[in-house]
Motif scaffolding. Structure first.
Motif: not given
Length: 320
Positions: A125, A127, A245, A277-278, A281, A287-288, A291-292
């Motif tokens: 993913g 990031g 996560g 990965r979904e 995040e 979530s943002p 995502a980084r």
């Protein structure tokens, strides 16, 4: 300068190595089955005998470090996923060592993370890693290891915990079904109940009503011969993404999140093409933020040995 002994001991296998102090590589590596030896001392002596027979200078060995799949709190160590129990002081005396460092295996693995090179990891993913920031680690194998490293000046400090035993939190009706089945059998359901070799088997039993071994499940999923096994692996990867996560959020792991352990590297395209990965995040308003954070699969074969070697260096330095 004499060699030193390093080991990475899991619930199934014990990986041993010898290393010249200051060297980047290892003089000798061998993997022994834990079940083949009544005690950890027996396994160490068997490895040293074999290394000696291969011509390595094991006589006079004075320093050793063991990374073990268990909490290490005080002198007595009893493995969670194997029958070995021992006193660190007694083992040190038994082996005639000046130094015996015993640490949590995932703390040792975490210590290797800041030093992994491009060919020793695979990006999963997007990031961008932030230099000098906390790094997270999760790894399903015989059990579920969770750790991380945090910067402290020019050094890194590994976190030794038991996050794999934190309670599992489902995020779908399918996962609620799995949780309900495991509640009835175990009461408390940890993330490790699902994210381990046994976990694959339990997920498959809950979803398909079949009793298959973890190797059978992954084999049939990889060769496409079983839709049910493919669904089991997909569920496993999705749950791993959610738990990873959670770890990243808890540690603020903007330096990256790593996946280790023995299971995921065997999944190949089933993992890289999964919802990992979904789900990593998928944390609503955060979530943002996630995502980084980059996620990496560790591809280095013996990373915990490198980590425990660094910890032994630090331990010997503090004794001087």
């Amino acid at each position: 300068m004499s060699l030193r002994l390093l080991a990475d001991i899991g619930g199934t296998n014990a990986r041993f190595a010898l290393q010249q102090p200051g060297a980047d590589g290892f003089a000798d590596i061998e993997v022994l089955a834990c079940s083949a030896y009544p005690t950890i001392g027996d396994a160490v002596r068997a490895y040293l005998a074999k290394a000696g027979a291969r011509g390595l200078a094991v006589e006079g060995l004075k320093h050793a470090a063991l990374a073990i799949a268990n909490p290490v709190e005080g002198d007595e160590v009893g493995m969670t996923n194997h029958c070995w129990r021992f006193s660190i002081a007694a083992l040190k005396a038994e082996l005639g060592l000046d130094t015996l460092l015993v640490v949590n295996d995932f703390a040792a693995l975490a210590m290797s993370l800041p030093h992994l090179k491009g060919e020793q990891r695979e990006r999963i993913g997007g990031g961008v890693e932030q230099p000098g920031k906390p790094i997270g680690l999760i790894g399903p194998g015989t059990g579920l290891g969770v750790s991380g490293v945090v910067p402290c000046g020019a050094r890194w400090i590994a976190l030794a915990g038991e996050g794999g035993h934190a309670s599992f939190a489902p995020v779908s009706k399918q996962e609620m079904k799995i949780l309900q089945a495991l509640w009835e059998e175990y009461g408390h359901v940890s993330s490790e109940r699902l994210l381990s070799g046994l976990g694959l088997e339990l997920i498959h039993r809950a979803l398909a009503g079949q009793r298959l071994s973890a190797p059978e499940i992954t084999g049939r999923a990889l060769d496409g011969s079983s839709v049910a096994c493919r669904e089991t692996v997909e569920t496993f990867c999705a749950v791993l993404g959610s738990v990873a996560g959670n770890v990243a959020l808890t540690l603020g792991a903007t330096g990256g999140m790593y996946i280790g352990g023995g299971i995921v590297p065997r999944l190949g395209r089933l993992f890289t093409g999964s919802r990992f990965r979904e789900r990593f995040e998928g944390k609503g308003r955060l979530s943002p933020y996630l995502a980084r954070i980059p996620t990496w699969l560790i591809t280095e074969e013996y990373p915990a040995l490198r980590g425990v070697a660094a910890m032994l260096d630090d331990d010997i330095d503090t004794q001087r």
